[in-house]
Design a protein around this motif. Sequence first.
Motif, PDB file in Angstrom:
ATOM      1  N   MET A   1      45.907  35.698  49.018  1.00 33.29           N
ATOM      2  CA  MET A   1      45.529  35.204  50.343  1.00 33.29           C
ATOM      3  C   MET A   1      44.794  36.298  51.118  1.00 33.29           C
ATOM      4  O   MET A   1      44.884  37.482  50.792  1.00 33.29           O
TER       5      MET A   1
ATOM      6  N   LYS B   1      50.686  33.891  55.659  1.00 32.93           N
ATOM      7  CA  LYS B   1      50.806  32.672  54.868  1.00 32.93           C
ATOM      8  C   LYS B   1      50.847  31.479  55.821  1.00 32.93           C
ATOM      9  O   LYS B   1      51.050  31.624  57.015  1.00 32.93           O
TER      10      LYS B   1
ATOM     11  N   SER C   1      45.927  35.777  42.536  1.00 37.23           N
ATOM     12  CA  SER C   1      46.425  35.066  41.360  1.00 37.23           C
ATOM     13  C   SER C   1      46.074  35.822  40.079  1.00 37.23           C
ATOM     14  O   SER C   1      45.185  36.689  40.057  1.00 37.23           O
TER      15      SER C   1
ATOM     16  N   SER D   1      42.210  19.489  47.029  1.00 37.52           N
ATOM     17  CA  SER D   1      42.947  20.756  47.039  1.00 37.52           C
ATOM     18  C   SER D   1      44.104  20.754  46.053  1.00 37.52           C
ATOM     19  O   SER D   1      44.548  21.803  45.608  1.00 37.52           O
TER      20      SER D   1
ATOM     21  N   ASP E   1      42.717  22.166  43.115  1.00 38.46           N
ATOM     22  CA  ASP E   1      41.951  23.384  43.421  1.00 38.46           C
ATOM     23  C   ASP E   1      42.872  24.597  43.297  1.00 38.46           C
ATOM     24  O   ASP E   1      44.003  24.581  43.766  1.00 38.46           O
ATOM     25  N   THR E   2      42.370  25.659  42.653  1.00 38.23           N
ATOM     26  CA  THR E   2      43.180  26.876  42.473  1.00 38.23           C
ATOM     27  C   THR E   2      42.905  27.920  43.562  1.00 38.23           C
ATOM     28  O   THR E   2      43.515  28.981  43.551  1.00 38.23           O
TER      29      THR E   2
ATOM     30  N   ASP F   1      43.185  29.984  46.832  1.00 36.45           N
ATOM     31  CA  ASP F   1      44.374  30.249  47.643  1.00 36.45           C
ATOM     32  C   ASP F   1      44.137  30.086  49.140  1.00 36.45           C
ATOM     33  O   ASP F   1      45.088  29.845  49.891  1.00 36.45           O
ATOM     34  N   THR F   2      42.907  30.267  49.596  1.00 38.16           N
ATOM     35  CA  THR F   2      42.628  30.246  51.044  1.00 38.16           C
ATOM     36  C   THR F   2      41.597  29.180  51.379  1.00 38.16           C
ATOM     37  O   THR F   2      40.481  29.191  50.845  1.00 38.16           O
TER      38      THR F   2
ATOM     39  N   SER G   1      48.993  23.653  54.122  1.00 33.65           N
ATOM     40  CA  SER G   1      49.302  25.086  54.197  1.00 33.65           C
ATOM     41  C   SER G   1      50.623  25.454  53.540  1.00 33.65           C
ATOM     42  O   SER G   1      50.936  26.634  53.412  1.00 33.65           O
TER      43      SER G   1
ATOM     44  N   ASN H   1      51.285  24.999  50.436  1.00 33.83           N
ATOM     45  CA  ASN H   1      51.001  25.469  49.084  1.00 33.83           C
ATOM     46  C   ASN H   1      49.893  26.516  49.032  1.00 33.83           C
ATOM     47  O   ASN H   1      49.659  27.111  47.997  1.00 33.83           O
ATOM     48  N   ARG H   2      49.175  26.699  50.140  1.00 29.86           N
ATOM     49  CA  ARG H   2      48.098  27.692  50.185  1.00 29.86           C
ATOM     50  C   ARG H   2      47.853  28.104  51.625  1.00 29.86           C
ATOM     51  O   ARG H   2      48.294  27.426  52.549  1.00 29.86           O
ATOM     52  N   GLN H   3      47.157  29.213  51.783  1.00 29.98           N
ATOM     53  CA  GLN H   3      46.847  29.687  53.127  1.00 29.98           C
ATOM     54  C   GLN H   3      45.735  28.833  53.747  1.00 29.98           C
ATOM     55  O   GLN H   3      44.737  28.537  53.101  1.00 29.98           O
TER      56      GLN H   3
END
Length: 552
Positions: A1, A22, A72, A446, A449-450, A452-453, A479, A481-483
């Motif tokens: 992130m 996060k 990641s 998403s 989608d891998t 992160d942000t 948010s 699962n991801r930033q």
Amino acid sequence: MLSTLYIENIAVIEKTNIDFTKGLNVLTGETGAGKSIIIDSINAVTGHRTSKDIIRTGSDSAFVSATFTNISKEIKEKVLDLGFQVDDDTLILSRELSLNGRNTCRINDRPTTVSTLKEIGIELINIHGQHESLELMSPESHINYIDNFAELSSVIDDYNVSFKELKKLNKLLKENGGDESQRLYEIDLLTFQVDEINNASLTVGEEEELQNEKKLLQNSEKVRQYLDKSKSILSGYNGGNACEMVDEASTNLIKASNFLEEAEDVSNRLSDLSYALQDISAEISDLIDELEFNPSRLEEIEIRLDEIYKLKRKYGNSIEEILEYGEKAQKKLKKLLNYDKDMAEAKEQYEKLYDITLEKAENLTSLRKKAGKEFSHRVEEEMKFLDMPNVRITVSIEQSPLYSKGKDKVEILISANPGETPKPVSKIASGGELSRMMLAIKTVLSESDTIDTLIFDEVDTGISGKASRKVGLKLKEVSKNRQVICVTHQVQIASLADNHNLIRKNVKGERTFTDVTTLDYNGRIEELARIMGGIEITENTKKLAEEMLNNN
């Protein structure tokens, strides 16, 4: 992130450091405070096209750095493959822009290029701005949403291998489809050219050798005079003999050495010189014997050089170029002579490859139709949650001629009201509907989608009240699962943030300065009250802001 963004001398920002966390991060501030500058800075440091015009007035350069933590495994492997080190799963990208147009880019403090920054940046951050909502107005972009949803990249790549080869064969057939008379003319011309070059039997370096020989023959009398004079000086034909004089000097030195020891070494050196002069004299004699003037040979050389000159005028500036031209002409001639056979084989190959390519395209169509139904359903559900309960989404897939993505013309159709037939987005969707539709699509995509942000730049355009609350809840959900970083004007969205940054513009003297502050609890209440109340903030507005914050 994205953990930290450092900006220096970008537009009205002189220097600022922004910390992200996060979950859901929001950026708020008055219109013109500089929220878009943050997005521009992120675009710059992730390798996107950036103008030097964003450099702060009065500065020679600008600098942006972005620190990413807990990257990641896939990102780490990509960075390592590109030749950069990664310590503690931390990645630092930086870019310096100069007025002279130079860019200095670094990854973990090691120099790199803008294109490499972008190659890594697109794996780290996905930015959704207002322009992407406008992309929905362009049907040409819709196929990408379906392909991304169905994860068809490898299938499309496989199809493109066949399609590109098919294009090459098609081009070959078209280029060689001229009339027979033109082909026969080219065969006659190429046959003459190839025969002319082959019959000349040229060799590389031949012209230079002939020129040198011609020069010698033309000046043979002068050369003989020079050689004779050199021979005379050494052999004594002109009243003296250099060889005998050196030998005599050596003999006298030998005699002197009986009384002066050092003279012996000088005598030996003169003796060696005497032998060398005798050898040189003999060699000059050989050169004189070999030298002869042959008028017929000079004429032969002139004829050969004239032949080479004529060939150079036609086929190149040197023998190497003439021979190269001959090789190419020979290949082209062979191709023309084998035309019927080659074209028959090419047509047969084209027909077979066309069937293979068409089959792959039909497979893509089948996969898209299946994915389109699921995509429509999922986007509908997301949009219903975003306060569009009667929405209907349909993915239209029509046939088109084969192209790089298959044979499908894909368009997403929408009906926002009961009883209305789904129609193109560009004809019926309002600004608020576009924003919600784009958020719904982003939410659906998403999941596969891998990255992160995710950054949403004013995704709340054209939305207010209950709908903006739903948008906020959806951003909050994503948010988990991801930033998520969101630039917003809506209190309903800002109140849901896990981290709230205020962008504020100040004027000092005659200069404008923008700074970014991470708000604490009381600061958030003040900012939420400002968004709700505008110019005048009352106690009631503050209480409402506090209540909203506590409820969230």
